[in-house]
Enzyme design. Structure first.
Site, PDB file in Angstrom:
ATOM      1  N   SER A 174       2.616   1.656  -3.441  1.00 51.55           N
ATOM      2  CA  SER A 174       1.672   2.040  -4.493  1.00 51.55           C
ATOM      3  C   SER A 174       1.194   3.474  -4.297  1.00 51.55           C
ATOM      4  O   SER A 174       1.084   4.224  -5.270  1.00 51.55           O
ATOM      5  CB  SER A 174       0.491   1.078  -4.550  1.00 51.55           C
ATOM      6  N   GLU A 175       0.948   3.876  -3.068  1.00 49.33           N
ATOM      7  CA  GLU A 175       0.436   5.231  -2.847  1.00 49.33           C
ATOM      8  C   GLU A 175       1.479   6.295  -3.177  1.00 49.33           C
ATOM      9  O   GLU A 175       1.145   7.347  -3.702  1.00 49.33           O
ATOM     10  CB  GLU A 175      -0.071   5.398  -1.415  1.00 49.33           C
ATOM     11  N   ILE A 176       2.739   6.031  -2.865  1.00 49.56           N
ATOM     12  CA  ILE A 176       3.776   6.995  -3.251  1.00 49.56           C
ATOM     13  C   ILE A 176       3.876   7.056  -4.773  1.00 49.56           C
ATOM     14  O   ILE A 176       3.967   8.136  -5.371  1.00 49.56           O
ATOM     15  CB  ILE A 176       5.144   6.618  -2.633  1.00 49.56           C
TER      16      ILE A 176
ATOM     17  N   VAL B  62       0.835  -1.207   0.000  1.00 50.45           N
ATOM     18  CA  VAL B  62       0.000   0.000   0.000  1.00 50.45           C
ATOM     19  C   VAL B  62       0.870   1.259   0.000  1.00 50.45           C
ATOM     20  O   VAL B  62       0.650   2.184  -0.778  1.00 50.45           O
ATOM     21  CB  VAL B  62      -0.959   0.005   1.209  1.00 50.45           C
TER      22      VAL B  62
ATOM     23  N   SER C 141      -4.856   7.878   2.724  1.00 49.71           N
ATOM     24  CA  SER C 141      -5.053   6.728   1.837  1.00 49.71           C
ATOM     25  C   SER C 141      -4.327   5.495   2.371  1.00 49.71           C
ATOM     26  O   SER C 141      -4.834   4.380   2.252  1.00 49.71           O
ATOM     27  CB  SER C 141      -4.601   7.058   0.412  1.00 49.71           C
TER      28      SER C 141
END
Length: 288
Positions: A49-51, A46, A137
DNA sequence: ATCCCGACGA
DNA sequence: TCGTCGGGAT
């Protein structure tokens, strides 16, 4: 205490919110987008992917994510990588500062948080490269907790549905509506559906975010400093530590301009001077 | 040619 | 609050 009109508006809101959420879940049932960080969820996946998704669209992240996971399978592996290694895998995603932030995040998670991603947005925001949107997020997607956050898809969907005839909508106005609409029982799926519906909307109608108070058009890439930075990075990845003269030669721009850009990249902690050479920082050059 | 997109530092 | 930061898709 509540007057007649308050009650009227409250129930009216409830109805429109209920309809909105019904529409969302129906949309999501048919249009859910499979993604590797959705279909195998770990806090590490997570965070990465968020970065990556901060400034890069899903299709481009999809092409990089699995490769990144192969090379850096967990926080421990990433924390021990060199900046050069991370930047090499990062190539193509853009905004290369994020690669360094991600490396620093991994180091900090390992050393300060015992390898566990904090589940508090306020704590996450103390990590480099993590602001309000990314902190929210991460908590939602890693831990399925009902945290309110606004990013481009949330903004797009809410402006479209709840600010129909408005211009210059501020995030401050969106927060209360979002707070009342968020599904507190399944926040992760709810946000997934917002992301997918927002992306659908982007292709279906004129971008509602143009009616956001925070909307801005970015200067063009061709001929920009950003383009030259990208080329400098590529030279160093291909050639290793390189003399400034050689960089000038290859970049073919005014020396002053190239020097200024090099100076900025050094100032940001991406590069350093090593005698007459320019090279990437070693992890030990910025390790906590 | 134009569009997109969150964090940071000034 | 505003300017900066990449690069691929269309």
């Amino acid at each position: 205490m509540t007057g007649y009109m308050d009650e009227f508006f409250d129930s009216d809101d409830s109805v429109s919110i209920h309809r909105f959420n019904a529409m969302l879940s129906e949309f999501y049932l048919k249009n859910r987008r499979p993604m590797p960080w959705r279909d195998e969820i770990t806090p590490y996946r997570v965070v990465v992917s968020e970065i990556m998704l901060q400034q890069t669209q899903v299709p481009r992240v999809l092409k990089k994510f699995e490769e990144f996971m192969q090379i850096f399978p967990d926080f421990a592996a990433l924390a021990q990588a060199s900046l050069e290694d991370v930047l090499r895998v990062w190539q193509g995603l853009g905004y290369n500062r994020r690669a360094k932030y991600l490396l620093q995040i991994a180091q900090e998670i390992m050393n300060r948080w015992d390898g566990v991603v904090p589940d508090d947005p306020a704590v996450l925001q103390t990590l480099p490269g993590i602001g309000a949107a990314t902190a929210g997020s991460i908590v939602v997607f890693a831990y399925d907790r009902p945290v309110v956050f606004i990013e481009t898809n949330v903004r797009r969907v809410f402006i479209h549905h709840f600010f129909q005839d408005r211009g210059s909508v501020s995030d401050k106005e969106i927060y209360p509506v979002l707070n009342r609409t968020l599904d507190h029982t399944h926040p992760r799926d709810w946000y997934y559906s917002i992301m997918d519906y927002g992306t659908y909307l982007a292709g279906a109608i004129e971008n509602p975010n143009r009616r956001s108070r925070h909307y801005a058009v970015q200067s063009k890439f061709s001929g920009s400093d950003r383009e030259i930075r990208g080329r400098i990075l590529k030279i160093l990845l291909d050639e290793g530590p390189t003399a400034v003269d050689i960089i000038h030669q290859k970049i073919q721009s005014e020396k002053e301009r190239t020097d200024r850009i090099l100076g900025q990249m050094i100032h940001e902690g991406l590069l350093m001077r090593d005698g007459s050479l320019i090279r990437f920082l070693d992890s030990k050059d910025f390790f906590l």
